[in-house]
Design a protein around this motif. Structure first.
Motif, PDB file in Angstrom:
ATOM      1  N   THR A 128      -0.169 -39.131  49.918  1.00  0.00           N
ATOM      2  CA  THR A 128      -1.289 -38.335  49.392  1.00  0.00           C
ATOM      3  C   THR A 128      -1.846 -38.981  48.132  1.00  0.00           C
ATOM      4  O   THR A 128      -1.095 -39.324  47.212  1.00  0.00           O
ATOM      5  N   LEU A 129      -3.177 -39.141  48.091  1.00  0.00           N
ATOM      6  CA  LEU A 129      -3.841 -39.692  46.909  1.00  0.00           C
ATOM      7  C   LEU A 129      -5.093 -38.880  46.575  1.00  0.00           C
ATOM      8  O   LEU A 129      -5.749 -38.349  47.470  1.00  0.00           O
ATOM      9  N   PRO A 130      -5.424 -38.811  45.289  1.00  0.00           N
ATOM     10  CA  PRO A 130      -6.686 -38.161  44.906  1.00  0.00           C
ATOM     11  C   PRO A 130      -7.870 -39.034  45.318  1.00  0.00           C
ATOM     12  O   PRO A 130      -7.838 -40.257  45.142  1.00  0.00           O
ATOM     13  N   MET A 131      -8.902 -38.414  45.855  1.00  0.00           N
ATOM     14  CA  MET A 131     -10.079 -39.135  46.328  1.00  0.00           C
ATOM     15  C   MET A 131     -11.342 -38.389  45.905  1.00  0.00           C
ATOM     16  O   MET A 131     -11.294 -37.214  45.548  1.00  0.00           O
ATOM     17  N   ILE A 132     -12.478 -39.087  45.987  1.00  0.00           N
ATOM     18  CA  ILE A 132     -13.758 -38.469  45.676  1.00  0.00           C
ATOM     19  C   ILE A 132     -14.842 -39.145  46.511  1.00  0.00           C
ATOM     20  O   ILE A 132     -14.766 -40.354  46.763  1.00  0.00           O
ATOM     21  N   TYR A 133     -15.817 -38.349  46.963  1.00  0.00           N
ATOM     22  CA  TYR A 133     -16.925 -38.926  47.710  1.00  0.00           C
ATOM     23  C   TYR A 133     -17.902 -39.576  46.744  1.00  0.00           C
ATOM     24  O   TYR A 133     -18.074 -39.128  45.608  1.00  0.00           O
ATOM     25  N   MET A 134     -18.556 -40.631  47.190  1.00  0.00           N
ATOM     26  CA  MET A 134     -19.447 -41.406  46.332  1.00  0.00           C
ATOM     27  C   MET A 134     -20.496 -40.539  45.626  1.00  0.00           C
ATOM     28  O   MET A 134     -20.743 -40.701  44.429  1.00  0.00           O
ATOM     29  N   ASP A 180     -16.785 -32.647  55.179  1.00  0.00           N
ATOM     30  CA  ASP A 180     -18.127 -33.004  54.699  1.00  0.00           C
ATOM     31  C   ASP A 180     -18.248 -34.520  54.563  1.00  0.00           C
ATOM     32  O   ASP A 180     -19.263 -35.122  54.933  1.00  0.00           O
ATOM     33  N   ILE A 181     -17.201 -35.128  54.022  1.00  0.00           N
ATOM     34  CA  ILE A 181     -17.180 -36.583  53.846  1.00  0.00           C
ATOM     35  C   ILE A 181     -17.222 -37.275  55.205  1.00  0.00           C
ATOM     36  O   ILE A 181     -18.009 -38.207  55.421  1.00  0.00           O
ATOM     37  N   SER A 182     -16.386 -36.818  56.137  1.00  0.00           N
ATOM     38  CA  SER A 182     -16.350 -37.430  57.466  1.00  0.00           C
ATOM     39  C   SER A 182     -17.711 -37.331  58.145  1.00  0.00           C
ATOM     40  O   SER A 182     -18.194 -38.308  58.738  1.00  0.00           O
ATOM     41  N   ASN A 183     -18.326 -36.172  58.076  1.00  0.00           N
ATOM     42  CA  ASN A 183     -19.631 -35.978  58.701  1.00  0.00           C
ATOM     43  C   ASN A 183     -20.663 -36.954  58.155  1.00  0.00           C
ATOM     44  O   ASN A 183     -21.382 -37.620  58.920  1.00  0.00           O
ATOM     45  N   GLU A 184     -20.710 -37.095  56.825  1.00  0.00           N
ATOM     46  CA  GLU A 184     -21.715 -37.972  56.231  1.00  0.00           C
ATOM     47  C   GLU A 184     -21.386 -39.444  56.452  1.00  0.00           C
ATOM     48  O   GLU A 184     -22.279 -40.253  56.737  1.00  0.00           O
ATOM     49  N   MET A 185     -20.110 -39.807  56.332  1.00  0.00           N
ATOM     50  CA  MET A 185     -19.724 -41.198  56.572  1.00  0.00           C
ATOM     51  C   MET A 185     -20.062 -41.619  57.999  1.00  0.00           C
ATOM     52  O   MET A 185     -20.637 -42.693  58.231  1.00  0.00           O
ATOM     53  N   ILE A 186     -19.701 -40.799  58.970  1.00  0.00           N
ATOM     54  CA  ILE A 186     -19.944 -41.140  60.372  1.00  0.00           C
ATOM     55  C   ILE A 186     -21.436 -41.187  60.668  1.00  0.00           C
ATOM     56  O   ILE A 186     -21.929 -42.122  61.317  1.00  0.00           O
ATOM     57  N   THR A 187     -22.175 -40.215  60.176  1.00  0.00           N
ATOM     58  CA  THR A 187     -23.626 -40.190  60.404  1.00  0.00           C
ATOM     59  C   THR A 187     -24.299 -41.432  59.841  1.00  0.00           C
ATOM     60  O   THR A 187     -25.118 -42.081  60.511  1.00  0.00           O
ATOM     61  N   GLU A 188     -23.964 -41.787  58.615  1.00  0.00           N
ATOM     62  CA  GLU A 188     -24.627 -42.922  57.959  1.00  0.00           C
ATOM     63  C   GLU A 188     -24.163 -44.268  58.511  1.00  0.00           C
ATOM     64  O   GLU A 188     -24.961 -45.202  58.633  1.00  0.00           O
ATOM     65  N   LEU A 189     -22.877 -44.384  58.848  1.00  0.00           N
ATOM     66  CA  LEU A 189     -22.388 -45.657  59.391  1.00  0.00           C
ATOM     67  C   LEU A 189     -22.925 -45.897  60.800  1.00  0.00           C
ATOM     68  O   LEU A 189     -23.169 -47.039  61.191  1.00  0.00           O
ATOM     69  N   LYS A 190     -23.128 -44.842  61.569  1.00  0.00           N
ATOM     70  CA  LYS A 190     -23.755 -45.010  62.888  1.00  0.00           C
ATOM     71  C   LYS A 190     -25.165 -45.586  62.736  1.00  0.00           C
ATOM     72  O   LYS A 190     -25.582 -46.447  63.509  1.00  0.00           O
ATOM     73  N   LYS A 191     -25.883 -45.124  61.727  1.00  0.00           N
ATOM     74  CA  LYS A 191     -27.214 -45.685  61.466  1.00  0.00           C
ATOM     75  C   LYS A 191     -27.099 -47.162  61.086  1.00  0.00           C
ATOM     76  O   LYS A 191     -27.850 -48.013  61.553  1.00  0.00           O
ATOM     77  N   LYS A 192     -26.133 -47.457  60.234  1.00  0.00           N
ATOM     78  CA  LYS A 192     -25.958 -48.835  59.762  1.00  0.00           C
ATOM     79  C   LYS A 192     -25.629 -49.782  60.915  1.00  0.00           C
ATOM     80  O   LYS A 192     -26.112 -50.916  60.963  1.00  0.00           O
ATOM     81  N   TYR A 193     -24.792 -49.306  61.841  1.00  0.00           N
ATOM     82  CA  TYR A 193     -24.395 -50.139  62.975  1.00  0.00           C
ATOM     83  C   TYR A 193     -25.298 -49.937  64.195  1.00  0.00           C
ATOM     84  O   TYR A 193     -25.000 -50.439  65.271  1.00  0.00           O
ATOM     85  N   ASN A 194     -26.378 -49.170  64.001  1.00  0.00           N
ATOM     86  CA  ASN A 194     -27.353 -48.931  65.077  1.00  0.00           C
ATOM     87  C   ASN A 194     -26.684 -48.284  66.295  1.00  0.00           C
ATOM     88  O   ASN A 194     -26.849 -48.723  67.440  1.00  0.00           O
TER      89      ASN A 194
END
Length: 319
Positions: A208-214, A300-314
């Protein structure tokens, strides 16, 4: 009305990439000068070369561009830093001294210096690590940040240089690949998931580690820097908390989008680094002094990461 003129060092890094874009939106492109030691081909004309360890070069950049604030992000990170400890120490401290001396000599308004949860070691409680926990870091990166916190406090008390700092947890963002930190798995894993590739995690599944979204990390940075000086009571570095999780919890979150995502665990030297850090931290002072509150939870992080990376990778049309 005085216009802020901002210099950012380490602007090509994971945090710098997003912070520069946000600062330019807020303060105007012409008022934010982004710099880095190495410039990627795609960043030419947007980021300019600067060796932040060279005080003369920093001073020339500051005076030539009428800079009033510096966000000093340039550093060698935790995992990368262990490959060459002396280089890491020299780079991280020499660059900080260059920034602090320029700020002192030319009366700059504000300096931002990022610290890290890497400042904590075995003497700090693993859970709910408080602001004033004893610092005995186990990496040269953490040692450089712990020393930097004290120098920031010294320059504030002795010379009235307005230095402000946050102890960042691991930062998760889609905008760029991370640069050699122990928490990088939490970014890499999303890239593998959207490309339907298996991932080999270098940490144990229950670490377990502390994390933060960008978005939260950038917002915290700007809120701290915009707060009135009298509100800033901590002049070493503020604990910054958002959420804590394990690699297996990230996997379970990702599987809500990619049920067949495969991860195996093969720990390396970064696991020992992670074990020396807190699993959760308290940021009561940040909440009280400048009303810090995070916005993003894991899904929330997973949703945004997946949505944006799908755009990046077309990959718009597939899951």
């Amino acid at each position: 009305m005085k216009v802020d003129r901002v210099l950012v060092t380490g602007a090509g890094g994971q945090l710098g990439t997003v912070l520069v874009k946000t600062l330019r939106k807020l303060k105007g492109v012409e008022n934010v000068l982004a710099t880095d030691l190495h410039i990627k081909p795609e960043d030419k004309g947007l980021i300019f070369p600067l060796d932040a360890t060279n005080e003369e070069a920093v001073a020339e950049m500051v005076l030539g561009n009428k800079i009033t604030q510096i966000y000093h992000l340039a550093a060698i990170l935790s995992a990368k830093g262990e490959e060459d400890p002396l280089l890491t120490w020299n780079t991280n401290l020499k660059s900080l001294f260059a920034i602090l001396e320029v700020a002192r000599k030319y009366n700059l308004d504000k300096i931002f210096f990022p610290s890290s949860i890497a400042v904590f070691g075995a003497s700090a409680p693993k859970e709910n690590t408080p602001q004033d926990a004893y610092l005995d870091p186990t990496t040269v990166y953490g040692t450089s940040k712990a020393a930097g916190e004290q120098w920031a406090n010294y320059y504030f008390k002795k010379y009235k240089v307005d230095v402000r700092s946050l102890r960042y947890p691991g930062i998760i963002g889609y905008q760029s690949l991370p640069g050699g930190g122990t928490t990088d798995y939490a970014v890499e894993i999303y890239h593998k998931a959207v490309n339907k590739e298996p991932y080999i995690c270098y940490l144990k599944e229950d670490t377990t580690l502390p994390m933060i979204y960008m978005n939260d990390a950038v917002r915290a940075t700007l809120e701290l820097m915009e707060a009135p000086a009298e509100k800033i009571k901590t002049r070493t570095s503020y604990n910054l908390n958002a959420l804590s999780f394990t690699p297996s919890q990230v996997v379970e979150s990702i599987k809500k989008w990619y049920p067949n995502f495969k991860v195996t665990y093969k720990e390396d030297y970064r696991e020992a680094i992670a074990q020396s850090w807190p699993s959760s931290i308290l940021d009561t002072q940040a909440q009280e002094d400048w009303q810090w509150q995070p916005h993003y939870l894991l899904d929330d992080i997973s949703n945004e990461m997946i949505t944006e990376l799908k755009k990046k990778y077309n990959l718009h049309s597939q899951l």
